[in-house]
Design an enzyme around this catalytic site. Structure first.
Site, PDB file in Angstrom:
ATOM      1  N   ASP A  73       0.854  -1.188   0.000  1.00  0.00           N
ATOM      2  CA  ASP A  73       0.000   0.000   0.000  1.00  0.00           C
ATOM      3  C   ASP A  73       0.888   1.235   0.000  1.00  0.00           C
ATOM      4  OD1 ASP A  73      -2.422  -1.389   0.027  1.00  0.00           O
ATOM      5  OD2 ASP A  73      -2.475  -1.487   2.210  1.00  0.00           O
ATOM      6  N   ASP A 129      -6.915  -1.491  -4.741  1.00  0.00           N
ATOM      7  CA  ASP A 129      -8.001  -1.153  -3.816  1.00  0.00           C
ATOM      8  C   ASP A 129      -8.927  -0.098  -4.424  1.00  0.00           C
ATOM      9  OD1 ASP A 129      -6.764  -2.836  -1.945  1.00  0.00           O
ATOM     10  OD2 ASP A 129      -5.656  -1.176  -1.032  1.00  0.00           O
TER      11      ASP A 129
END
EC number: 3.4.23.36
Length: 166
Positions: free
Chosen positions: A126, A144
């Site tokens: 991330d 995402d």
């Protein structure tokens, strides 16, 4: 004797898989760039509310189960593969429904992007960090984002369909 071209009633699967592949490519290329540029935990402020930061997520969305003993890697990988099979089935059956299929293609690309991370690294990479003052939204990635946009489009498509049948 006349030739007839049969067009499957289900619509073509290839365009939707192509969209998923584009999502996967952008997701993986962005993660490779972040891995080559940042040390773990390092951050670079781009605006007063947005940073690039390298973090690892061993759990699911928002770090759910990230502190579990390791079983979650395989559980979320299996879940992603299962979702892939269901989505491919739905795309084959409903490929002619453009908005529905686009939403599924985005979700598929995002799910597979994160599955690739789990298989290669044991965690999801991330790097997008939005914040306001001292509050930080959990870091996320392009996969995402594709899943979220796909889910919003899926809900919109369903609401539109329900309203159209009244």
């Amino acid at each position: 004797m006349a030739k007839t071209l049969s067009k499957p009633a289900s619509g073509a699967l290839a365009p939707w898989l192509g969209i998923s592949l584009i999502v996967i490519l952008f997701d993986q290329l962005s993660k490779i760039a972040i891995l080559k540029t940042f040390a773990y935990g390092a951050q670079h402020a781009l605006t007063s509310f947005f940073n690039l930061v390298l973090v690892y997520n061993r759990g699911a969305a928002f770090g759910f189960l990230s502190t579990a003993s390791g079983w979650q890697r395989w559980a979320f990988t299996a879940l992603g593969i299962g979702a892939t099979l269901v989505i491919c089935y739905l795309l084959r059956r409903h490929g002619q429904q453009r908005l529905f299929s686009l939403s599924l293609a985005l979700i598929l690309g995002g799910a597979l992007g994160n599955v690739i991370d789990r298989l290669l690294y044991g965690h999801v990479i991330d790097f997008l960090d939005f914040h306001l003052g001292g509050w930080h939204f959990p870091a996320f990635n392009l996969a995402d984002s594709a899943i979220t946009v796909g889910a919003v489009l899926l809900i919109y498509d369903e609401l539109r369909r329900v309203r159209g049948t009244r």
